[in-house]
Design an enzyme around this catalytic site. Structure first.
Site, short mmCIF file in Angstrom:
data_model
loop_
_atom_site.label_atom_id
_atom_site.label_comp_id
_atom_site.label_asym_id
_atom_site.label_seq_id
_atom_site.Cartn_x
_atom_site.Cartn_y
_atom_site.Cartn_z
CD GLU A 31 -2.93 0.68 -0.23
OE1 GLU A 31 -3.21 1.82 -0.64
OE2 GLU A 31 -3.19 -0.35 -0.88
N GLY A 32 2.10 1.20 0.56
CA GLY A 32 2.99 2.37 0.52
C GLY A 32 3.33 2.74 -0.91
CG HIS A 33 5.69 0.07 -3.24
ND1 HIS A 33 5.66 -1.13 -2.57
CD2 HIS A 33 6.99 0.47 -3.24
CE1 HIS A 33 6.88 -1.45 -2.18
NE2 HIS A 33 7.72 -0.50 -2.58
CD GLU A 45 7.32 12.93 4.18
OE1 GLU A 45 6.84 12.49 5.24
OE2 GLU A 45 7.21 14.11 3.80
CG ASP A 104 12.99 4.15 1.82
OD1 ASP A 104 13.70 3.33 2.40
OD2 ASP A 104 11.85 3.88 1.35
CB SER A 152 9.17 -2.23 5.08
OG SER A 152 10.34 -2.83 4.57
NE ARG A 198 15.70 -5.08 3.29
CZ ARG A 198 15.91 -4.05 2.47
NH1 ARG A 198 15.16 -2.98 2.56
NH2 ARG A 198 16.87 -4.10 1.57
P1 AMP Z 1 11.27 0.29 -2.49
O1 AMP Z 1 10.51 -0.62 -3.39
O2 AMP Z 1 11.33 -0.19 -1.08
O3 AMP Z 1 12.59 0.70 -3.08
O4 AMP Z 1 10.40 1.61 -2.41
C1 AMP Z 1 9.98 2.29 -3.56
C2 AMP Z 1 9.38 3.62 -3.16
O5 AMP Z 1 8.27 3.39 -2.29
C3 AMP Z 1 10.37 4.51 -2.42
O6 AMP Z 1 10.19 5.86 -2.82
C4 AMP Z 1 9.97 4.31 -0.98
O7 AMP Z 1 10.29 5.40 -0.15
C5 AMP Z 1 8.47 4.16 -1.12
N1 AMP Z 1 7.91 3.45 0.03
C6 AMP Z 1 8.33 2.28 0.58
N2 AMP Z 1 7.61 1.99 1.69
C7 AMP Z 1 6.73 3.01 1.85
C8 AMP Z 1 5.73 3.32 2.82
N3 AMP Z 1 5.48 2.52 3.86
N4 AMP Z 1 5.03 4.46 2.68
C9 AMP Z 1 5.26 5.32 1.64
N5 AMP Z 1 6.20 5.08 0.69
C10 AMP Z 1 6.92 3.96 0.79
#
Ligand code: AMP
Length: 293
Positions: free
Chosen positions: A37-39, A150, A152, A187, A189
């Site tokens: 959901e963050g992505h 935010e 990261d 995350s 992870r």
């Molecule tokens: P990643 O796939 O972990 O490299 O993340 C891709 C993008 O999604 C990056 O800009 C992250 O900061 C963002 N992201 C990851 N987790 C979250 C979250 N919980 N809330 C908002 N954005 C996120």
């Protein structure tokens, strides 16, 4: 709507060129997949501001300083494509590593200042890998807007700085951290946490928020950070890599909360490294001083 999967940069460029001829506004959302959901919140924000949205999916080997972490990174492209289709993203750009880094690839983008300290200390080479791949993805997509989370926070600063320093014609837009109902920041992870660890994990965000509130009310920074470290360890985390207060706008170290600040943490829960951050509002005493001045 289905989301087209594109793997070759020349194909991406010709689609983007056709969109440009139509005068459409284009956004890109770089990710490493295993979408949650963050992505998706970033994709929705991108869809609200642009006519066409490209989501990139590339598990970038250059930003992993630990081979086991790279090997264990979840890869769920099929599910990711379905999620992107359900929110309405237009393209999933998922290049191969051999195309991103062909034999003879010899360029590294290295951002000083904001890459130093915090994760930069504990993950040597990580931000060079991030900066190099993000530069490539922004240039490959040729988008007008790029969305980053935010979650990261240091990475967001690294990206803003490289775009500014290299005159890349793109606007960087930040999205807030999306959390589980118990406060744990989403995350990719988190799936590695055992049941017991998952139960303990939300304490990290809870302690950050409590500490941020204390800092805004003017308590000693040193004392508050020491207490917070102890509380994180008492909650079952095995190690606190860093817990630091930095300026919100440029990540400078600060000794007083006399401007908007961020409290940033990286801590290990078993075999899983979690990072999180929260905003720290200006201390009430500093606000009063500024109002009086
Ligand atoms: P990643 O796939 O972990 O490299 O993340 C891709 C993008 O999604 C990056 O800009 C992250 O900061 C963002 N992201 C990851 N987790 C979250 C979250 N919980 N809330 C908002 N954005 C996120």
């Amino acid at each position: 709507m289905s989301t087209a999967i594109v793997r070759i940069v020349s194909e991406l460029r010709s689609i983007v060129a056709a969109w440009r001829r139509e005068g459409l506004k284009i956004a890109v959302v770089p990710t490493m997949g295993a979408l949650h959901e963050g992505h998706l919140s970033l994709v929705r924000a991108a869809l609200a501001k642009a006519d066409r949205v490209i989501v990139t999916l590339f598990v970038n080997p250059r930003q992993f300083n630990n081979a086991a972490d790279l090997a264990a990174y979840p890869r769920t492209e099929h599910d990711d494509a379905a999620k992107l289709a359900s929110v309405g993203a237009h393209i999933l750009y998922a290049p191969n590593a051999a195309d991103m880094y062909p034999p003879g690839f010899a360029t590294t983008v290295s951002v000083g200042d904001v890459s130093e300290g915090l994760c930069g200390t504990f993950r040597p080479g990580h931000f060079d890998g991030v900066a190099t791949v993000v530069t490539k993805l922004l240039l490959q997509s040729g988008a007008d807007l790029a969305f980053f989370g935010e979650k990261d926070f240091q990475q967001l600063h690294v990206v803003r700085r490289l775009v500014r320093d290299l005159d890349i014609p793109i606007q960087i837009i930040a999205g807030p951290t999306v959390r589980e109902t118990d406060g744990l920041a989403l995350s990719s992870r988190n799936t590695r946490l055992s049941l017991t660890e998952r139960h303990r994990a939300p304490r990290l965000a809870e302690i950050l928020v409590q500490t941020a509130n204390q800092l805004s009310s003017g308590v000693s920074i040193k004392g508050a950070l020491t207490d917070a470290r102890e509380a994180i360890l008492a909650a079952g985390f095995s190690k606190v890599e860093y817990l630091e207060l930095r300026a919100d706008n440029d990540l400078a170290s600060i000794l007083r909360v006399d401007r908007p600040a961020r409290l940033l943490v990286a801590a290990w829960l078993g075999q899983t490294r979690l990072i999180d951050n929260v905003q720290v509002n200006l201390a009430r005493s500093a606000m009063a001083q500024q109002a009086a001045a």
